[in-house]
Motif scaffolding. Structure first.
Motif, PDB file in Angstrom:
ATOM      1  N   ALA A 131       0.835  -1.197   0.000  1.00  0.00           N
ATOM      2  CA  ALA A 131       0.000   0.000   0.000  1.00  0.00           C
ATOM      3  C   ALA A 131       0.870   1.248   0.000  1.00  0.00           C
ATOM      4  N   MET A 132       1.961   1.203   0.770  1.00  0.00           N
ATOM      5  CA  MET A 132       2.872   2.350   0.757  1.00  0.00           C
ATOM      6  C   MET A 132       3.467   2.552  -0.628  1.00  0.00           C
ATOM      7  N   ALA A 133       3.829   1.446  -1.284  1.00  0.00           N
ATOM      8  CA  ALA A 133       4.424   1.560  -2.615  1.00  0.00           C
ATOM      9  C   ALA A 133       3.444   2.189  -3.592  1.00  0.00           C
ATOM     10  N   LEU A 134       2.157   1.838  -3.455  1.00  0.00           N
ATOM     11  CA  LEU A 134       1.183   2.320  -4.442  1.00  0.00           C
ATOM     12  C   LEU A 134       0.626   3.693  -4.081  1.00  0.00           C
ATOM     13  N   LEU A 135       0.457   3.954  -2.773  1.00  0.00           N
ATOM     14  CA  LEU A 135      -0.267   5.163  -2.383  1.00  0.00           C
ATOM     15  C   LEU A 135       0.651   6.331  -2.048  1.00  0.00           C
ATOM     16  N   ALA A 136       1.831   6.050  -1.552  1.00  0.00           N
ATOM     17  CA  ALA A 136       2.705   7.161  -1.165  1.00  0.00           C
ATOM     18  C   ALA A 136       3.224   7.880  -2.404  1.00  0.00           C
ATOM     19  N   VAL A 137       3.518   9.159  -2.230  1.00  0.00           N
ATOM     20  CA  VAL A 137       4.055   9.951  -3.333  1.00  0.00           C
ATOM     21  C   VAL A 137       5.546  10.138  -3.096  1.00  0.00           C
ATOM     22  N   PHE A 138       6.344   9.550  -3.963  1.00  0.00           N
ATOM     23  CA  PHE A 138       7.789   9.676  -3.840  1.00  0.00           C
ATOM     24  C   PHE A 138       8.278  10.673  -4.886  1.00  0.00           C
ATOM     25  N   PRO A 139       9.347  11.391  -4.581  1.00  0.00           N
ATOM     26  CA  PRO A 139       9.859  12.348  -5.572  1.00  0.00           C
ATOM     27  C   PRO A 139      10.317  11.640  -6.841  1.00  0.00           C
ATOM     28  N   ASP A 140      10.061  12.248  -7.957  1.00  0.00           N
ATOM     29  CA  ASP A 140      10.441  11.675  -9.252  1.00  0.00           C
ATOM     30  C   ASP A 140      11.769  12.288  -9.677  1.00  0.00           C
ATOM     31  N   GLN A 141      12.853  11.694  -9.160  1.00  0.00           N
ATOM     32  CA  GLN A 141      14.182  12.219  -9.466  1.00  0.00           C
ATOM     33  C   GLN A 141      15.064  11.077  -9.946  1.00  0.00           C
ATOM     34  N   PRO A 142      14.937  10.685 -11.198  1.00  0.00           N
ATOM     35  CA  PRO A 142      15.733   9.548 -11.677  1.00  0.00           C
ATOM     36  C   PRO A 142      17.219   9.883 -11.728  1.00  0.00           C
ATOM     37  N   VAL A 143      18.003   8.826 -11.855  1.00  0.00           N
ATOM     38  CA  VAL A 143      19.453   8.990 -11.973  1.00  0.00           C
ATOM     39  C   VAL A 143      19.756   9.819 -13.213  1.00  0.00           C
ATOM     40  N   PRO A 144      20.591  10.852 -13.107  1.00  0.00           N
ATOM     41  CA  PRO A 144      20.926  11.631 -14.301  1.00  0.00           C
ATOM     42  C   PRO A 144      21.620  10.760 -15.342  1.00  0.00           C
ATOM     43  N   ALA A 145      21.373  11.086 -16.603  1.00  0.00           N
ATOM     44  CA  ALA A 145      21.876  10.222 -17.680  1.00  0.00           C
ATOM     45  C   ALA A 145      23.391  10.214 -17.725  1.00  0.00           C
ATOM     46  N   ASP A 146      24.037  11.297 -17.278  1.00  0.00           N
ATOM     47  CA  ASP A 146      25.497  11.357 -17.398  1.00  0.00           C
ATOM     48  C   ASP A 146      26.206  10.828 -16.154  1.00  0.00           C
ATOM     49  N   LEU A 147      25.441  10.291 -15.186  1.00  0.00           N
ATOM     50  CA  LEU A 147      26.067   9.806 -13.966  1.00  0.00           C
ATOM     51  C   LEU A 147      26.726   8.445 -14.212  1.00  0.00           C
ATOM     52  N   GLU A 148      27.933   8.282 -13.678  1.00  0.00           N
ATOM     53  CA  GLU A 148      28.581   6.977 -13.746  1.00  0.00           C
ATOM     54  C   GLU A 148      28.404   6.322 -12.374  1.00  0.00           C
ATOM     55  N   PRO A 149      27.511   5.352 -12.265  1.00  0.00           N
ATOM     56  CA  PRO A 149      27.145   4.837 -10.933  1.00  0.00           C
ATOM     57  C   PRO A 149      28.313   4.244 -10.178  1.00  0.00           C
ATOM     58  N   VAL A 150      29.163   3.470 -10.867  1.00  0.00           N
ATOM     59  CA  VAL A 150      30.253   2.802 -10.164  1.00  0.00           C
ATOM     60  C   VAL A 150      31.257   3.838  -9.668  1.00  0.00           C
ATOM     61  N   ARG A 151      31.587   4.798 -10.539  1.00  0.00           N
ATOM     62  CA  ARG A 151      32.550   5.822 -10.151  1.00  0.00           C
ATOM     63  C   ARG A 151      32.023   6.637  -8.975  1.00  0.00           C
ATOM     64  N   SER A 152      30.748   7.016  -9.034  1.00  0.00           N
ATOM     65  CA  SER A 152      30.211   7.849  -7.957  1.00  0.00           C
ATOM     66  C   SER A 152      30.170   7.071  -6.643  1.00  0.00           C
ATOM     67  N   LEU A 153      29.879   5.762  -6.740  1.00  0.00           N
ATOM     68  CA  LEU A 153      29.885   4.954  -5.509  1.00  0.00           C
ATOM     69  C   LEU A 153      31.292   4.855  -4.935  1.00  0.00           C
ATOM     70  N   GLY A 154      32.278   4.650  -5.804  1.00  0.00           N
ATOM     71  CA  GLY A 154      33.660   4.562  -5.329  1.00  0.00           C
ATOM     72  C   GLY A 154      34.119   5.849  -4.687  1.00  0.00           C
ATOM     73  N   ASN A 155      33.787   6.991  -5.316  1.00  0.00           N
ATOM     74  CA  ASN A 155      34.164   8.274  -4.738  1.00  0.00           C
ATOM     75  C   ASN A 155      33.509   8.485  -3.389  1.00  0.00           C
ATOM     76  N   GLU A 156      32.260   8.029  -3.270  1.00  0.00           N
ATOM     77  CA  GLU A 156      31.551   8.212  -2.005  1.00  0.00           C
ATOM     78  C   GLU A 156      32.178   7.343  -0.906  1.00  0.00           C
ATOM     79  N   MET A 157      32.471   6.074  -1.257  1.00  0.00           N
ATOM     80  CA  MET A 157      32.970   5.151  -0.233  1.00  0.00           C
ATOM     81  C   MET A 157      34.339   5.562   0.269  1.00  0.00           C
ATOM     82  N   LEU A 158      35.169   6.093  -0.618  1.00  0.00           N
ATOM     83  CA  LEU A 158      36.516   6.487  -0.187  1.00  0.00           C
ATOM     84  C   LEU A 158      36.604   8.004  -0.046  1.00  0.00           C
ATOM     85  N   GLY A 159      35.458   8.659   0.046  1.00  0.00           N
ATOM     86  CA  GLY A 159      35.440  10.105   0.219  1.00  0.00           C
ATOM     87  C   GLY A 159      34.623  10.489   1.431  1.00  0.00           C
TER      88      GLY A 159
END
Lengths: 101, 211
Positions: free
Chosen positions: B114-142
């Motif tokens: 019910a939460m999945a269907l009824l709650a309103v979550f922000p619609d902010q998809p991953v930006p197209a130019d984001l490199e997920p692995v690189r950003s995760l690595g920078n975050e983990m060691l940053g």
């Protein structure tokens, strides 16, 4: 594949996991239920990261932390199974009536 | 993201993987063999890992494959070592409080669904130019390095705790205590010891079995 369908899948995995964790008598089967719950949690975290988080890296980090929690749960769970088995030759939750033996 | 909602192929793949994840997750608790149960759980995890890759979280998806392959193999080994009926030769359904468990599982699914269907979550998809692995690595060691390192420290603590819990008692108990199998009942004879003099003590044994 939308956020809602992904969260529904996560909810289904968590629901099955709750059933397993509450219903199974064998310790290891009980742990499998806990693992399924964490499986759903990780999927929900990645889904939120992909659709609502604007690519914030903390979303992926949260999933890594849940993976670490899962590894800890497995290791401690198996160690406890070994300790209980040594002491009581038991692998069922019913055979334990207290935290001490 | 483009690749995420790109056409019907991704949707079909997601539908199949979601069905596989739920079906194998359910089969975990419905199979007679505990080894098979752990491999069903592995398939469920792998399906979720592939979905993560579809969501562009490649690193997490692949990490899931490796971690779960090892974890479930260990689990299958434990099943063979400790559990009854690892091969599923007999029907097995070892459950307690099953109605409450079914109710709690369904309630959990309904509330979260019910939460999945009824709650309103922000619609902010991953930006197209984001490199997920690189950003995760920078975050983990940053910025999140302390969190990441804390996880490592907790894992080390876990290793120590696991060794303490599962090793034989030596220094703080009799050295031979851990190497003798415990009795099948508390205080009983060690399990797995060959029966002594079956014929001479037949009556005694008969008496013993009644307890």
């Amino acid at each position: 594949m939308t956020l809602a369908t992904l969260l529904l899948l996560a909810a289904a995995l968590i629901g099955i996991g709750i059933y397993g964790a509450l219903s199974q008598q064998s310790f290891v089967m009980l742990m499998m239920g806990l693992e399924l719950i964490l499986n759903g949690v990780m999927l929900a975290a990645v889904a939120f990261w992909a659709f609502s988080g604007a690519g914030a890296p903390e979303g992926q980090l949260l999933t890594i932390i849940v993976m670490a929690v899962m590894a800890i749960e497995m290791a401690m769970g198996f160690a406890l199974v070994v300790a209980v088995f040594r002491g009581k030759q038991a692998d069922m939750t019913e055979s334990l009536t207290g935290l001490k033996y | 993201m483009e690749s995420m909602n790109d056409g019907i192929g991704v949707d079909i793949a997601f539908l199949l993987l979601a069905t596989l994840a739920v079906a194998t997750g359910w089969r975990v608790f419905r199979t007679d063999s505990m080894v098979r149960a752990s491999f069903f759980l592995l398939v469920s995890f792998i399906a979720v890992g592939v979905i993560m890759i579809l969501l562009a979280a490649e690193y997490l998806g692949v990490a899931m494959f490796f971690m779960m392959a090892v974890e479930m193999t260990v689990m299958a080994l434990f099943m063979v070592m400790f559990m009854m009926n690892p091969a599923g030769l007999n029907p097995m359904n070892m459950v307690h409080q099953e109605r409450i468990a079914i109710g709690a599982g369904i309630a959990g699914f309904l509330i979260l669904g019910a939460m999945a269907l009824l709650a309103v979550f922000p619609d902010q998809p991953v930006p197209a130019d984001l490199e997920p692995v690189r950003s995760l690595g920078n975050e983990m060691l940053g910025d999140s390095m302390l969190i990441f390192e804390s996880a490592g420290l907790v894992l080390l603590t876990t290793m120590i705790g696991v060794v303490v819990l599962s090793s034989h008692r030596g220094r703080y108990g009799a050295a031979a205590e851990g190497s003798m199998p415990p009795g099948l009942e508390p205080g009983g004879d060690p399990a797995g010891k060959p029966e002594e003099d079956e014929a001479g003590e037949g009556e005694h044994h008969h008496h013993h079995h009644h307890h």
